[in-house]
Design a protein around this motif. Sequence first.
Motif, mmCIF file in Angstrom:
data_model
loop_
_atom_site.group_PDB
_atom_site.id
_atom_site.type_symbol
_atom_site.label_atom_id
_atom_site.label_comp_id
_atom_site.label_asym_id
_atom_site.label_seq_id
_atom_site.Cartn_x
_atom_site.Cartn_y
_atom_site.Cartn_z
ATOM 1 N N THR A 281 0.844 -1.186 0.000
ATOM 2 C CA THR A 281 0.000 0.000 0.000
ATOM 3 C C THR A 281 0.885 1.243 0.000
ATOM 4 N N ILE A 282 0.283 2.350 -0.314
ATOM 5 C CA ILE A 282 0.964 3.631 -0.241
ATOM 6 C C ILE A 282 0.464 4.334 1.020
ATOM 7 N N GLU A 283 1.392 4.761 1.849
ATOM 8 C CA GLU A 283 1.053 5.431 3.103
ATOM 9 C C GLU A 283 1.654 6.829 3.129
ATOM 10 N N ARG A 284 1.011 7.691 3.877
ATOM 11 C CA ARG A 284 1.529 9.052 4.056
ATOM 12 C C ARG A 284 2.615 9.033 5.124
ATOM 13 N N ASN A 285 3.661 9.799 4.890
ATOM 14 C CA ASN A 285 4.682 10.011 5.914
ATOM 15 C C ASN A 285 4.157 11.006 6.929
ATOM 16 N N PHE B 269 8.022 -9.725 -4.306
ATOM 17 C CA PHE B 269 8.479 -8.373 -3.996
ATOM 18 C C PHE B 269 8.759 -7.584 -5.271
ATOM 19 N N ALA B 270 9.325 -8.221 -6.270
ATOM 20 C CA ALA B 270 9.576 -7.529 -7.543
ATOM 21 C C ALA B 270 8.268 -7.030 -8.146
ATOM 22 N N GLU B 271 7.218 -7.820 -8.020
ATOM 23 C CA GLU B 271 5.917 -7.412 -8.570
ATOM 24 C C GLU B 271 5.357 -6.211 -7.824
ATOM 25 N N VAL B 272 5.418 -6.234 -6.502
ATOM 26 C CA VAL B 272 4.889 -5.096 -5.738
ATOM 27 C C VAL B 272 5.780 -3.877 -5.926
ATOM 28 N N ALA C 61 4.613 -0.245 -7.106
ATOM 29 C CA ALA C 61 4.931 0.952 -6.322
ATOM 30 C C ALA C 61 5.608 2.012 -7.185
ATOM 31 N N ARG C 62 6.455 1.580 -8.112
ATOM 32 C CA ARG C 62 7.128 2.532 -8.999
ATOM 33 C C ARG C 62 6.132 3.297 -9.871
ATOM 34 N N SER C 63 4.976 2.707 -10.114
ATOM 35 C CA SER C 63 3.976 3.367 -10.961
ATOM 36 C C SER C 63 3.149 4.404 -10.202
ATOM 37 N N GLN C 64 3.356 4.508 -8.900
ATOM 38 C CA GLN C 64 2.597 5.449 -8.071
ATOM 39 C C GLN C 64 3.342 6.786 -8.016
ATOM 40 N N ASN C 65 2.681 7.846 -8.367
ATOM 41 C CA ASN C 65 3.299 9.177 -8.369
ATOM 42 C C ASN C 65 3.774 9.584 -6.981
ATOM 43 N N GLY C 66 4.988 10.130 -6.912
ATOM 44 C CA GLY C 66 5.516 10.678 -5.664
ATOM 45 C C GLY C 66 6.106 9.663 -4.712
ATOM 46 N N VAL C 67 6.172 8.398 -5.104
ATOM 47 C CA VAL C 67 6.673 7.348 -4.218
ATOM 48 C C VAL C 67 8.072 6.949 -4.674
ATOM 49 N N SER C 68 9.032 7.025 -3.753
ATOM 50 C CA SER C 68 10.416 6.729 -4.120
ATOM 51 C C SER C 68 11.066 5.656 -3.258
ATOM 52 N N HIS C 69 10.368 5.202 -2.203
ATOM 53 C CA HIS C 69 10.990 4.209 -1.329
ATOM 54 C C HIS C 69 9.929 3.406 -0.568
ATOM 55 N N PHE C 70 10.408 2.334 0.067
ATOM 56 C CA PHE C 70 9.591 1.498 0.943
ATOM 57 C C PHE C 70 9.961 1.780 2.392
ATOM 58 N N GLU C 71 8.983 1.653 3.273
ATOM 59 C CA GLU C 71 9.188 1.576 4.719
ATOM 60 C C GLU C 71 8.253 0.488 5.203
ATOM 61 N N MET C 72 8.701 -0.288 6.158
ATOM 62 C CA MET C 72 7.832 -1.350 6.669
ATOM 63 C C MET C 72 8.320 -1.851 8.019
ATOM 64 N N ALA C 73 7.449 -2.541 8.705
ATOM 65 C CA ALA C 73 7.766 -3.120 10.009
ATOM 66 C C ALA C 73 8.105 -4.601 9.844
ATOM 67 N N VAL C 74 9.067 -5.048 10.634
ATOM 68 C CA VAL C 74 9.441 -6.465 10.690
ATOM 69 C C VAL C 74 9.573 -6.809 12.164
ATOM 70 N N LEU C 75 9.022 -7.942 12.564
ATOM 71 C CA LEU C 75 9.182 -8.361 13.955
ATOM 72 C C LEU C 75 10.668 -8.504 14.265
ATOM 73 N N SER C 76 11.130 -7.841 15.307
ATOM 74 C CA SER C 76 12.562 -7.877 15.618
ATOM 75 C C SER C 76 13.032 -9.280 15.984
ATOM 76 N N ALA C 77 12.149 -10.125 16.463
ATOM 77 C CA ALA C 77 12.527 -11.491 16.821
ATOM 78 C C ALA C 77 12.543 -12.435 15.621
ATOM 79 N N ASP C 78 12.088 -11.972 14.462
ATOM 80 C CA ASP C 78 12.033 -12.835 13.270
ATOM 81 C C ASP C 78 13.309 -12.640 12.447
ATOM 82 N N ASP C 79 14.361 -13.327 12.868
ATOM 83 C CA ASP C 79 15.659 -13.191 12.203
ATOM 84 C C ASP C 79 15.609 -13.596 10.735
ATOM 85 N N ALA C 80 14.842 -14.623 10.411
ATOM 86 C CA ALA C 80 14.757 -15.073 9.019
ATOM 87 C C ALA C 80 14.130 -13.995 8.141
#
Length: 165
Positions: A76-80, A111-114, A118-137
């Motif tokens: 998804t696209i989220e506002r900063n 991930f390549a597909e998403v 994302a590249r086709s969305q105007n004004g979007v230049s990067h990803f940000e996301m959450a990862v469980l810190s305990a999920d090393d894999a």
Amino acid sequence: MTGYRIRPASESDGPALYELWQGLRQHNATVDRRVIPAPVAESEFIVDFREVLARPRSAAFVAAVDTSLAGFIAGTIERNLPDRLPAEHATVGYLWVEERFRRQGIARALFAEVTGWARSQNGVSHFEMAVLSADDAAAGFWRSIGFSPFIERLWAPLGGAEEDA
């Protein structure tokens, strides 16, 4: 392994995606006991899934192997925050590949597909996301495709530091 095909998710994928999503939720709860999955009936999931598919700033893709689904990704696209530019970023809400299909390039292909979306969305230049810190894999996977730590999200019970985390 039989080849897989990445394609946009459709409403008809709802029941199979519900099962995959339940696997992801159980995995997360196993990785960190603070993750407590709320009860969500399949019918509730289907309604929410339809809404995701209808949003112009959201996307979902599946990896199909023969007649079943091996995995999925949702973005998804989220506002900063108002004090940070650019104004929006892409995020991956969910990525899951069934255990028996892992290590075959499916997560990277999803991930390549998403990323293409994302590249086709105007004004979007990067990803940000959450990862469980305990999920090393999971953290290892994301780092292997170019993610790096950015903002650390911390957790504490309302009782304060003396309570067991």
